[in-house]
Write a protein that holds these residues in place. Structure first.
Motif, PDB file in Angstrom:
ATOM      1  N   ALA A 171       0.829  -1.208   0.000  1.00 12.53           N
ATOM      2  CA  ALA A 171       0.000   0.000   0.000  1.00 12.53           C
ATOM      3  C   ALA A 171       0.863   1.259   0.000  1.00 12.53           C
ATOM      4  CB  ALA A 171      -0.928  -0.017   1.212  1.00 12.53           C
ATOM      5  N   VAL A 172       1.954   1.240   0.745  1.00 17.56           N
ATOM      6  CA  VAL A 172       2.878   2.379   0.771  1.00 17.56           C
ATOM      7  C   VAL A 172       3.480   2.609  -0.614  1.00 17.56           C
ATOM      8  CG1 VAL A 172       5.103   3.180   1.658  1.00 17.56           C
ATOM      9  CG2 VAL A 172       3.411   2.223   3.226  1.00 17.56           C
ATOM     10  N   GLU A 173       3.869   1.513  -1.258  1.00 20.66           N
ATOM     11  CA  GLU A 173       4.443   1.633  -2.601  1.00 20.66           C
ATOM     12  C   GLU A 173       3.411   2.169  -3.585  1.00 20.66           C
ATOM     13  OE1 GLU A 173       7.351   1.654  -5.420  1.00 20.66           O
ATOM     14  OE2 GLU A 173       7.538   1.313  -3.243  1.00 20.66           O
ATOM     15  N   PRO A 209       4.842   8.097   2.457  1.00 21.36           N
ATOM     16  CA  PRO A 209       4.436   9.335   1.794  1.00 21.36           C
ATOM     17  C   PRO A 209       3.215   9.965   2.471  1.00 21.36           C
ATOM     18  CG  PRO A 209       3.878   7.419   0.461  1.00 21.36           C
ATOM     19  CD  PRO A 209       4.740   6.926   1.575  1.00 21.36           C
ATOM     20  N   SER A 210       3.058  11.247   2.319  1.00 21.27           N
ATOM     21  CA  SER A 210       1.988  11.980   3.011  1.00 21.27           C
ATOM     22  C   SER A 210       0.599  11.599   2.525  1.00 21.27           C
ATOM     23  CB  SER A 210       2.195  13.482   2.842  1.00 21.27           C
ATOM     24  OG  SER A 210       2.164  13.823   1.463  1.00 21.27           O
ATOM     25  N   ASN A 211       0.506  10.979   1.360  1.00 19.27           N
ATOM     26  CA  ASN A 211      -0.807  10.564   0.843  1.00 19.27           C
ATOM     27  C   ASN A 211      -1.174   9.139   1.261  1.00 19.27           C
ATOM     28  OD1 ASN A 211       1.249   9.536  -0.865  1.00 19.27           O
ATOM     29  ND2 ASN A 211      -0.204   9.261  -2.543  1.00 19.27           N
ATOM     30  N   GLU A 256      -1.010  11.904  11.659  1.00 12.60           N
ATOM     31  CA  GLU A 256      -1.149  12.356  10.274  1.00 12.60           C
ATOM     32  C   GLU A 256      -1.424  11.177   9.349  1.00 12.60           C
ATOM     33  OE1 GLU A 256       2.698  13.426   8.218  1.00 12.60           O
ATOM     34  OE2 GLU A 256       3.495  13.128  10.253  1.00 12.60           O
ATOM     35  N   PHE A 257      -1.116   9.961   9.829  1.00  9.40           N
ATOM     36  CA  PHE A 257      -1.364   8.757   9.037  1.00  9.40           C
ATOM     37  C   PHE A 257      -2.619   8.012   9.498  1.00  9.40           C
ATOM     38  CE2 PHE A 257       3.320   9.334   9.093  1.00  9.40           C
ATOM     39  CZ  PHE A 257       3.468   9.707   7.762  1.00  9.40           C
ATOM     40  N   ASP A 258      -3.380   8.633  10.378  1.00 11.20           N
ATOM     41  CA  ASP A 258      -4.639   8.060  10.856  1.00 11.20           C
ATOM     42  C   ASP A 258      -5.762   8.548   9.942  1.00 11.20           C
ATOM     43  OD1 ASP A 258      -6.989   7.355  12.180  1.00 11.20           O
ATOM     44  OD2 ASP A 258      -6.152   7.739  14.168  1.00 11.20           O
TER      45      ASP A 258
END
Length: 362
Positions: free
Chosen positions: A122-124, A157-159, A291-293
């Motif tokens: 998912a991060v990739e 990443p921020s998204n 911020e990742f929640d």
């Protein structure tokens, strides 16, 4: 070290010991496991039919997919409908029924829902799609939690964000050992979970409730030996946490993985689908990682709704009150092709396992 874990002659020897020692029981005993993989081993190999009549093994809430509340699943489905969101999750979650539809049906309606093998995928995906918001539906017990924590620690990443639905197994011991009309004589503890957190967290409950507990692996002889050790404790009127899975599990667990979990998450009271609220049995993202929640990021609220579909008995199956075959929907309107309840979806779900191996329960 592992040469005998699949040896049928050793299986026969352990079963002979179990049958011999069972004659020393003053009354029948019920042993619960809390792991879908243990249920798979038990059902696939017909172990219930091989045990003496006075030893019963039942399945507990060992399937994280099954105990995921509808509210959290509803949230994932709602976010998947947003134009700029790619919703990702494990394959097991796709067909779990919520209070409305499943993620599978959301994808069929044209929403961007994708199956990934883990949070790293998912991060990739987020890195490759910088104009999209990639949300990972993070589910599982302590077994899968470290991999999610690892990704959040290592600057995703921020998204990227997650819906955190992680549960922790030890706090469920209090609930299970206080259930009315369910006299549990011992626990076969989950080897996967204990590989992360160790055997130590369960010692409190063995002592508090004077209940034998044994950490077990997943081969037939792992399970049989664990049952024998529980039986031996019961006959001797002992109660402690033993470990027959020492090739993998240490008392103190995997310290690095435990540290990852502690750094990213903190305990919180959590609802288990079909069971209810269990104190300190869930995890939430710590402030420094919020911020990742996804709940914070998208400013949405989880609303709890109807937990089980009409007529579904998964709530009783999850706490061992009935075997899957006693649910009136089992194998009729509820099948793996058309699951009505969550226990018929996952490969760790008791209903799907019972259906897959056509296990017969009297």
């Amino acid at each position: 070290m592992t040469s005998g874990i699949r040896d049928i002659e050793i299986s026969k020897q352990i079963l002979e010991k179990i049958n011999f020692e069972s004659n020393n029981l003053s009354k029948p005993i019920t042993i619960m496991h809390v792991c879908g993989t243990h249920e798979y081993t038990v059902a696939k190999n017909g172990l219930r039919n091989l045990l003496p009549d006075n030893i019963k093994i039942i399945s507990g809430p060992g399937c994280p997919v099954c105990v995921c509340p509808t509210g959290e699943l509803d949230l994932a489905i709602e976010l998947s409908k947003r134009e700029n969101v790619i919703m990702t999750t494990f394959g097991d979650m796709m067909r779990v029924p919520s209070s409305t539809i499943s993620l599978f049906k959301a994808r069929a309606q044209g929403h961007d829902v994708r199956v990934v093998y883990g949070p790293n995928d998912a991060v990739e995906l987020a890195r490759k799609n910088p104009t999209k918001e990639v949300v990972f539906f993070a589910i599982g017990f302590e077994t899968t939690t470290p991999s999610v924590a690892f990704e959040l620690i290592n600057d995703p990443p921020s998204n990227f964000s997650i819906i955190c639905t992680h549960k922790t197994v030890p706090p469920a011991m209090d609930l299970l050992l206080n259930l009315p009309n369910l006299e549990l004589s011992g626990f076969l503890l989950p080897g996967h979970v204990c590989a992360i957190i160790g055997a130590k967290p369960f010692e409190l409950y063995a002592e508090k409730y004077r209940t034998p507990m044994v950490v077990g692996g997943f081969e037939v002889n792992d399970v049989l030996m664990s049952l024998y050790y529980i039986l031996r404790q019961t006959i001797k009127k002992e109660a402690f946490v033993d470990n027959t899975y020492k090739r993998i599990v240490k008392r103190e667990g995997n310290k690095k993985a435990i540290q990852y979990i502690s750094d990213v998450f903190e305990p919180v009271d959590s609802v288990w689908r079909g069971i209810g609220m269990i104190s300190n049995s869930g995890l939430k993202i710590r402030k420094k990682f919020e911020e990742f929640d996804a709940v914070v990021k998208f400013n949405v609220k989880i609303e709890e709704k109807i937990e089980m579909p009409k007529g579904c008995s998964c709530d009783k199956v999850l706490i061992g009150n009935i075997p899957p075959q006693k649910c009136p929907l089992f194998g009729k309107s509820c099948t793996p092709r058309h699951p009505i309840g969550p226990c018929m979806v996952s490969h760790e779900g008791a209903c799907k396992i019972a259906f897959s191996f056509r296990e017969i329960i009297d």
